[in-house]
Design a protein around this motif. Structure first.
Motif, PDB file in Angstrom:
ATOM      1  N   GLU A 257       0.834  -1.203   0.000  1.00 52.17           N
ATOM      2  CA  GLU A 257       0.000   0.000   0.000  1.00 52.17           C
ATOM      3  C   GLU A 257       0.866   1.249   0.000  1.00 52.17           C
ATOM      4  O   GLU A 257       1.858   1.333   0.752  1.00 52.17           O
ATOM      5  CB  GLU A 257      -0.871   0.003   1.268  1.00 52.17           C
ATOM      6  N   LEU A 258       0.482   2.222  -0.807  1.00 51.01           N
ATOM      7  CA  LEU A 258       1.192   3.510  -0.852  1.00 51.01           C
ATOM      8  C   LEU A 258       0.436   4.519   0.015  1.00 51.01           C
ATOM      9  O   LEU A 258      -0.791   4.617  -0.074  1.00 51.01           O
ATOM     10  CB  LEU A 258       1.241   4.019  -2.294  1.00 51.01           C
ATOM     11  N   ILE A 259       1.179   5.246   0.838  1.00 54.82           N
ATOM     12  CA  ILE A 259       0.546   6.200   1.775  1.00 54.82           C
ATOM     13  C   ILE A 259       1.351   7.496   1.765  1.00 54.82           C
ATOM     14  O   ILE A 259       2.566   7.465   1.980  1.00 54.82           O
ATOM     15  CB  ILE A 259       0.540   5.616   3.215  1.00 54.82           C
ATOM     16  N   PRO A 260       0.730   8.642   1.559  1.00 56.70           N
ATOM     17  CA  PRO A 260       1.490   9.894   1.610  1.00 56.70           C
ATOM     18  C   PRO A 260       1.502  10.454   3.044  1.00 56.70           C
ATOM     19  O   PRO A 260       0.631  10.127   3.855  1.00 56.70           O
ATOM     20  CB  PRO A 260       0.684  10.813   0.697  1.00 56.70           C
ATOM     21  N   ALA A 263      -1.732  11.915   4.394  1.00 49.70           N
ATOM     22  CA  ALA A 263      -2.771  10.995   4.880  1.00 49.70           C
ATOM     23  C   ALA A 263      -2.500  10.607   6.330  1.00 49.70           C
ATOM     24  O   ALA A 263      -3.424  10.514   7.151  1.00 49.70           O
ATOM     25  CB  ALA A 263      -2.815   9.743   4.005  1.00 49.70           C
ATOM     26  N   TRP A 284       6.378  10.097   1.177  1.00 49.45           N
ATOM     27  CA  TRP A 284       5.624   8.873   0.876  1.00 49.45           C
ATOM     28  C   TRP A 284       6.068   7.719   1.773  1.00 49.45           C
ATOM     29  O   TRP A 284       7.213   7.689   2.229  1.00 49.45           O
ATOM     30  CB  TRP A 284       5.867   8.441  -0.584  1.00 49.45           C
ATOM     31  N   ARG A 335      -3.580   2.698   8.182  1.00 60.40           N
ATOM     32  CA  ARG A 335      -3.941   2.610   6.756  1.00 60.40           C
ATOM     33  C   ARG A 335      -5.451   2.572   6.548  1.00 60.40           C
ATOM     34  O   ARG A 335      -5.998   3.299   5.720  1.00 60.40           O
ATOM     35  CB  ARG A 335      -3.274   1.367   6.137  1.00 60.40           C
ATOM     36  N   ILE A 338      -7.560   5.906   6.802  1.00 61.47           N
ATOM     37  CA  ILE A 338      -7.346   7.093   5.950  1.00 61.47           C
ATOM     38  C   ILE A 338      -8.688   7.646   5.438  1.00 61.47           C
ATOM     39  O   ILE A 338      -8.928   8.862   5.542  1.00 61.47           O
ATOM     40  CB  ILE A 338      -6.373   6.785   4.787  1.00 61.47           C
ATOM     41  N   CYS A 382      -3.390  11.286  -2.021  1.00 65.35           N
ATOM     42  CA  CYS A 382      -3.277  10.202  -3.014  1.00 65.35           C
ATOM     43  C   CYS A 382      -2.643   8.981  -2.345  1.00 65.35           C
ATOM     44  O   CYS A 382      -1.490   9.020  -1.940  1.00 65.35           O
ATOM     45  CB  CYS A 382      -2.423  10.685  -4.180  1.00 65.35           C
ATOM     46  N   TYR A 383      -3.427   7.925  -2.214  1.00 67.85           N
ATOM     47  CA  TYR A 383      -2.927   6.705  -1.580  1.00 67.85           C
ATOM     48  C   TYR A 383      -3.548   5.525  -2.306  1.00 67.85           C
ATOM     49  O   TYR A 383      -4.365   5.723  -3.206  1.00 67.85           O
ATOM     50  CB  TYR A 383      -3.291   6.683  -0.092  1.00 67.85           C
TER      51      TYR A 383
END
Ligand code: FAD
Ligand code: MLT
Ligand code: ZN
Length: 482
Positions: A257-260, A263, A284, A335, A338, A382-383
């Motif tokens: 998972e991508l998380i900024p 977030a 990120w 996560r 968010i 953006c995640y």
């Protein structure tokens, strides 16, 4: 019956099914008439609460005869307004909540048969209790229903290894618009007997029939688990890291998972008790998890080696590997919250898009730049499930309206259509999809008409006409009304 005239559709429904099944109480109708995001405030004719498949069948047969529009509703957690009735006051909301039995768990067949109204978390638990694993997992799992998951072909956090909801289904029981019951509830892995009809109903968002039960695939329980929270400099580093992790761990990689940073800030600000896993700040992060069915696998050691490699090659600047189950759950809590952090912060626009992995970083760069330049009243959050190329390219309303924004344009939501168009056009130009996992519902009917190739649209219409010639199933969703 009305004096001197024919009974109304509602009176006929009540006469045939009684008030135990056909609910008309105003507060209950109000509760089921609005979608989760409150984008659409509809007005239901009534709420149907059938108790079993045969009651769903009799209900649809009557609705078909009377031309009553039927809106199937599961947990009502979906994001595109698919589960809410329109404003006409003529559509029946058909809730599956009473069809909530786990009919069968079959460990030898690695399968289970569940009714559509089972809450996803209950399905997962039943699998676990039988020593197996049902991998579909998403933030709404405590309230969404398996029928809704299949109707939307939900994704979630384990797709990179196990696939979408569609990939987890062996058989389906569906009530067709005219009341006939189609049942393919078996646990066969191999069955090449003609067209595979179940896939028509998965992802159809209730426009072709009502799913009443499903045979689901089960997997070996993940006895060993390890998770890492990794600071990465750029999305492109995240994609490269995914490649490296897969080279090292193969299909042990279950989530990526991508998380900024923004977030994390939203979650920590709005959800008491949450904290950032790493001390510093990075634009990120990646939350990666690897699992194995073999007990006592040294997975943390594998992640340690991956961490050292990532730090050395500058794909990461810092990383924490969960030292306990509690710490791993804290990573996931952050996560999964968010969307809630975003909601508590204020209004938002959601864009659930997917891109070819090799163009994902470039897309974030281009589309992110566009948001910075053209949307001064919002900021990008953006995640997403980057292992699947799926981004939640969401934009939240800024707390302070910038001076540059004129009062008439004030309010991010007022610009929703224009912003959505610009972002989706860019996604299209990148060879991506404007709906990765949330479906079409009512919100994206126009997008489907705009981006789908004409042949695809005309085949969809042909299928709709064949299965629902009177157009009673979830009218106005997915495809525009004729
Ligand atoms: P509903 O919202 O009730 O219905 C969805 C659609 O399916 C409607 O069109 C409805 O008419 C139809 N439908 C419902 N039940 C049936 C049935 N039995 N037969 C036929 N049609 C039916 N989604 C993802 O894919 N991935 C995620 O990671 C994810 N995360 C989320 C996190 C949060 C916090 C929230 C609130 C939502 C998230 N979602 C996610 C969206 C949502 O949870 C999913 O779309 C879910 O699958 C919807 O299930 P539901 O039971 O709530 O369906
Ligand atoms: C998620 O993955 O958290 C949801 O699908 C995205 C969202 O809420 O926008
Ligand atoms: Zn998602």
């Amino acid at each position: 019956m009305m004096r001197g005239g024919a009974a109304t559709p509602l009176q006929q429904l009540v006469a045939q099914f009684g008030s135990e099944v056909i609910v008309t109480e105003a507060a209950q109708l109000a509760a089921v008439s609005v979608d989760h995001r409150r984008l659409y405030a509809g007005k239901a004719l009534a709420l149907a609460l059938p108790r079993d498949t045969s009651e769903v069948s009799r209900l649809l047969a009557l609705c078909n005869a009377l031309r009553i529009g039927v809106v199937p509703q599961g947990g009502n957690t979906s994001y595109c307004g698919g589960s809410a009735p329109d404003e006409s006051g003529t559509q029946l909301v058909l809730s599956l909540r009473r069809l909530n039995k786990i009919r069968n768990v079959e460990p030898i067949n690695n399968a289970m048969v569940v009714e559509a109204g089972c809450i996803l978390a209950d399905v997962q638990r039943a699998a676990t209790n039988a020593g197996r694993f049902f991998p579909l997992s998403l933030g709404a799992e405590g309230s969404c229903q398996i029928g809704g998951n299949l109707a939307t072909n939900a994704g979630g956090v384990n797709v990179v290894r196990y696939g979408m909801a569609r990939d987890l289904v062996l058989g389906l029981e569906v009530v067709l618009a005219d009341g006939r019951v189609l049942s393919t509830l078996n646990a066969l892995r191999k069955d090449n007997t003609g067209y595979d009809l179940r896939h028509l109903f998965i992802g159809a968002e209730g426009t072709l029939g009502v799913i009443t039960a499903a045979t689901l695939k089960l997997f070996p329980a993940p006895h060993s688990v390890a998770a890492a929270f990794i600071a990465v400099p750029t999305p492109s580093a995240a994609v490269a890291l995914l490649g490296r992790l897969r080279e090292r761990c193969g299909d042990l990689v279950s989530s990526f998972e991508l998380i900024p940073q923004v977030a994390i800030d939203l979650v920590v600000r709005h959800l008491p008790g949450t904290r950032a896993p790493l001390a510093g700040s990075s634009p990120w992060y990646v939350l990666a998890e690897i699992t194995s069915a073999i007990a006592d696998e040294p997975l943390a050691e594998r992640l340690e080696a991956a961490r050292a490699d990532a730090l050395e090659s500058n794909l990461a600047s810092d990383a924490a590997i969960a030292q306990s189950e509690r710490e791993r759950q804290d990573f996931w809590h952050l996560r999964e919250h968010i969307p809630e952090g975003q909601r508590r912060d204020g209004a938002s626009l959601k864009h659930d898009v997917s891109l070819p992995l090799d163009r994902l970083a470039e897309f974030i760069d281009r589309a992110g730049g566009w948001v910075r330049d053209h949307v001064p009243e919002g900021f990008l959050v953006c995640y997403g499930h980057v292992g699947d190329g799926n981004l939640h390219f969401n934009i939240n309303q800024s707390a302070v309206t910038p001076a540059a924004v004129t009062p008439s344009a004030n309010g991010l939501l007022a610009r929703g259509e224009e912003i959505r168009r610009a972002i989706h056009d860019l996604v299209h130009a990148f060879g991506g999809s404007f709906s990765a996992e949330h479906g079409i519902g009512r919100l994206k009917v126009g997008e489907l008409a705009r981006y789908a190739p004409p042949v695809e649209l005309s085949l969809m219409r042909a299928v709709k006409r064949a299965l629902d010639p009177n157009g009673i199933m979830n009218p106005g969703k997915v495809l525009a009304k004729d």
